[in-house]
Design a protein around this motif. Structure first.
Motif: not given
Length: 124
Positions: A7-8, A10, A20-22, A71-72, A105
């Motif tokens: 992921g990345r 966020a 994180i974006n997961r 979602l995060f 980010v």
């Protein structure tokens, strides 16, 4: 379910916490450990042909997930010590050091451990 293994970043919440974006919908759970990598790496070139062979990623730090939303997920930086507590694999907050690591980010995060031990929450 999407892939929780990559992921990345966020959001950088503070000096020790990032988002994180997961999240739960991607299979992320409290206790998972992610490595954070910079967006650019060192290019490896074949000296004989000049052909680009690939890129070596630079790991900036590791974070452990402590709060999972659909979602995060929020994660803290941590270290594992080599003393008695380290034998029990308790996560400890990293001590401030003179080596500053800049997290941005968009930096990549990759799952390195699915050891989802119970994460203690401070209530007070």
């Amino acid at each position: 379910m999407t892939d929780q293994s990559a992921g990345r970043v966020a959001l950088v919440e503070d000096d020790y916490t990032l988002v994180i974006n997961r999240g739960a919908e991607a299979g992320v759970a409290a206790g998972m450990v992610f490595a954070v990598y910079g967006r650019t790496g060192r290019v490896v070139t074949d000296p004989d042909t000049g052909r680009e062979l690939g890129t070596i990623k630079r790991e900036k730090l590791r974070v452990r997930v402590f709060d999972v939303q659909p979602l995060f997920a929020r994660a803290h930086t941590f270290v594992e010590t080599d003393d008695f507590y380290g034998l029990l694999r308790f996560p400890f907050m990293a001590e401030p050091s003179e080596d500053v690591v800049s997290i941005d980010v968009g930096d990549t995060v990759e799952l390195v451990s699915t050891d989802t031990v119970a994460v203690r929450r401070d209530t007070g």
